[in-house]
Design an enzyme around this catalytic site. Structure first.
Site, mmCIF file in Angstrom:
data_model
loop_
_atom_site.group_PDB
_atom_site.id
_atom_site.type_symbol
_atom_site.label_atom_id
_atom_site.label_comp_id
_atom_site.label_asym_id
_atom_site.label_seq_id
_atom_site.Cartn_x
_atom_site.Cartn_y
_atom_site.Cartn_z
ATOM 1 N N ARG A 9 -28.898 -23.898 44.202
ATOM 2 C CA ARG A 9 -28.782 -25.326 43.892
ATOM 3 C C ARG A 9 -27.406 -25.610 43.305
ATOM 4 O O ARG A 9 -26.944 -24.885 42.406
ATOM 5 C CB ARG A 9 -29.873 -25.722 42.892
ATOM 6 C CG ARG A 9 -29.701 -27.121 42.291
ATOM 7 C CD ARG A 9 -30.887 -27.437 41.402
ATOM 8 N NE ARG A 9 -30.779 -28.676 40.686
ATOM 9 C CZ ARG A 9 -30.466 -28.805 39.387
ATOM 10 N NH1 ARG A 9 -30.198 -27.730 38.653
ATOM 11 N NH2 ARG A 9 -30.427 -29.986 38.826
ATOM 12 N N ARG A 16 -26.721 -43.608 30.389
ATOM 13 C CA ARG A 16 -26.245 -42.800 29.271
ATOM 14 C C ARG A 16 -25.565 -43.665 28.223
ATOM 15 O O ARG A 16 -24.972 -44.694 28.551
ATOM 16 C CB ARG A 16 -25.232 -41.746 29.761
ATOM 17 C CG ARG A 16 -25.853 -40.736 30.674
ATOM 18 C CD ARG A 16 -24.807 -39.802 31.279
ATOM 19 N NE ARG A 16 -25.450 -38.942 32.273
ATOM 20 C CZ ARG A 16 -26.105 -37.830 31.975
ATOM 21 N NH1 ARG A 16 -26.167 -37.408 30.727
ATOM 22 N NH2 ARG A 16 -26.687 -37.125 32.917
ATOM 23 N N LYS A 59 -36.802 -36.331 43.845
ATOM 24 C CA LYS A 59 -37.117 -35.815 42.511
ATOM 25 C C LYS A 59 -38.093 -36.795 41.858
ATOM 26 O O LYS A 59 -37.772 -37.968 41.682
ATOM 27 C CB LYS A 59 -35.838 -35.667 41.691
ATOM 28 C CG LYS A 59 -34.932 -34.573 42.255
ATOM 29 C CD LYS A 59 -33.544 -34.611 41.665
ATOM 30 C CE LYS A 59 -33.515 -34.154 40.227
ATOM 31 N NZ LYS A 59 -32.110 -34.176 39.707
ATOM 32 N N THR A 73 -37.524 -27.264 35.957
ATOM 33 C CA THR A 73 -37.100 -27.598 34.583
ATOM 34 C C THR A 73 -37.762 -26.757 33.489
ATOM 35 O O THR A 73 -38.979 -26.758 33.346
ATOM 36 C CB THR A 73 -37.314 -29.100 34.236
ATOM 37 O OG1 THR A 73 -36.972 -29.901 35.354
ATOM 38 C CG2 THR A 73 -36.445 -29.481 33.060
#
Ligand code: G6P
Length: 479
Positions: free
Chosen positions: A34, A75, A221, A282
């Protein structure tokens, strides 16, 4: 011991990009590499791909590469002193107008103007994957005013999520567009799309990927609360994708960690039911970032995903920046293989009682039923163009290896992600039609997989080069 079926995705980063470490990761069991486009420059990714292809060719391995788009992660901007400490109960403001490098203990900039439209008094905002929690008191045209409910240190550029989801960023950014072009240039096999909410987000991504000239399969995702709000929403997203990733970092923040495990199981089940791939990701081996051995809880997490029948388990920081990348891959391989010895991983009720839509699907599923029930079957050979026939086969739990016989390097790499599927370069058009089955069987026998007396199931179509044409299952005895 039989071959490991569950595949391992490992993220390449600063800790795992030298030729030596790439080689060691491959030898330890990496199946899919990945590239995390949230970090690193295009040239660093080019270099990694170049090395991977060279080393895997030398080792005779077919490795898939997945590019993971950053997506519209919202963010905060930066602090004057890089990091601040927030105390429980204090006020804290997120502002569109505050200068980006001038954050303090009471206010920080954000580069996402619509946050003020998406927030209401009473909402909870989770920063840095939930390490800091803010409650919204009021919102004006340019700022969200909050009270700190969970304090702690907060540093530059940390992500913001809202409990329950609902922050309306578009799903592909300018940077994602650039990275899609990079994925096409590097001929990546998979592109993972961050934060999609609806099937149309995936269709838009697929369109861009194709326009860029890439053949990559598209992975959604699953990390927004909206994506798992009910089965219809989840199924729509799965349907529009070639596979999904249970992206537990952001998903856990949005739905709350307590719901995460049940939702993981539901995502895996729904993806498989729709003949799609699924990756579980994760923090699977998080402690191995700093320690050479996993905790019992991590062992249990990996084993449970394997028992749920995920196609692949994924490593992120463990291999990208951890101290023990090779040990993490090796541990994952060992745990997956151990869990696969449990009889429940070879028995299947998959789609018993449902009807099938297509001829090739019917042959693929019938072959697995035959393989699982006819004693003496040691392998399945699926002649395939795209990998679709072995993909459907591998939705069924089984202990019998599925060999994907294909002349196309793209397909040989792609199937590295499929559980229980192993690529074998083979061109059926090189033989007279009547000899293809025997030649395929002979190749498998030469590679030592089957012995005289074993049975093998083979699937193919009438023509030897058209996708979707599988209409035949043969049961062959190795002489
Ligand atoms: C190969 C075989 C064909 C078969 C096809 C299926 O070309 O020789 O007989 O029909 O694969 O490919 P698919 O992409 O549908 O798995």
């Amino acid at each position: 011991m039989t071959k490991r079926r569950t595949k391992i995705v490992a993220t390449l980063g600063p800790a795992s990009s030298s030729p030596e470490s790439i080689e060691q990761l491959l030898l330890a069991g990496l199946d899919v590499a990945r590239l995390n486009f949230s970090h690193g420059t295009p040239d660093e990714h080019r270099e990694r791909v170049h090395r991977l292809r060279e080393i895997s060719a030398r080792l005779g391995r077919h490795i898939a590469i997945m590019g993971d788009l950053q997506g519209p992660k919202i963010r905060i901007a930066r602090f004057r002193d890089t990091v601040v400490t927030l105390q429980k109960g204090q006020p804290f403001t997120l502002s569109n107008l505050h200068p980006n490098d001038e954050g303090t203990e009471s206010i920080v900039g954000i580069d996402y103007p619509s946050l003020v439209q998406d927030c209401r008094p009473g909402d909870e905002l989770l920063l840095d994957d939930g390490r800091v929690v803010l409650q919204v008191d009021s919102v004006d045209d340019h700022a969200v005013h909050t009270t700190v409910i969970v304090g702690g240190s907060l540093s530059n550029n940390k992500g913001i999520n809202r409990r329950g989801g609902g922050i309306s960023a578009p799903s592909l950014t300018e940077k994602d567009h650039d990275d899609i072009r990079l994925a096409a240039e590097l001929e990546l096999d998979y592109v993972a799309v961050s934060f999609p909410r609806y099937g149309r987000d995936m269709e838009a991504a697929r369109e861009l990927v194709r326009q860029a000239g890439s053949h990559a399969w598209i992975i959604a995702k699953i990390e927004r609360a909206e994506a798992v709000v009910d089965d219809a929403a989840l199924d729509e997203l799965i349907q529009a994708s070639d596979g999904v990733m249970v992206a537990r970092g952001d998903l856990g923040v949005e739905v709350g960690d307590a719901r995460l495990v049940g939702i993981q199981k539901r995502i895996i089940q729904h993806a498989r039911h729709q003949n799609k791939l699924v990756i579980t990701a994760t923090q699977m081996m998080e402690s191995m970032i700093a320690s050479p051995l996993p905790t019992r809880a991590e062992v249990s997490d990996v084993a449970n995903a394997v028992l749920d029948y995920t196609d692949a388990v994924m490593l992120s920081g463990e291999t990208a920046s951890g101290k023990y990348p090779v040990e993490a891959v090796a541990a994952m391989a060992r745990i997956a293989q151990g869990a696969e010895e449990e009889p429940m991983t070879t028995r299947s009720q998959h789609r018993v009682g449902t009807s099938f839509e297509r001829c090739d699907e019917t042959i693929a599923l019938a072959s697995m039923y035959a393989a699982n029930h006819f004693h003496g079957v040691k392998a399945i050979i699926s002649l395939t163009e795209s990998g679709n026939t072995p993909l459907i086969m591998s939705r069924i739990r089984s202990g019998i290896p599925i060999y994907c016989f294909t002349p196309h390097p793209v397909t040989q790499r792609r199937v590295a992600m499929f559980r229980g599927v192993y690529p074998v370069p083979f061109d059926p058009t090189a033989y007279a039609p009547a000899e293809v089955s025997d030649e395929a069987l002979a190749l498998l026998q030469r590679s030592g997989v089957v012995q005289p007396g074993d049975w093998v199931i083979l699937t193919k179509g009438d023509s030897y080069h058209s996708t979707g044409g599988t209409n035949t299952m043969k049961i062959l005895k190795v002489e």
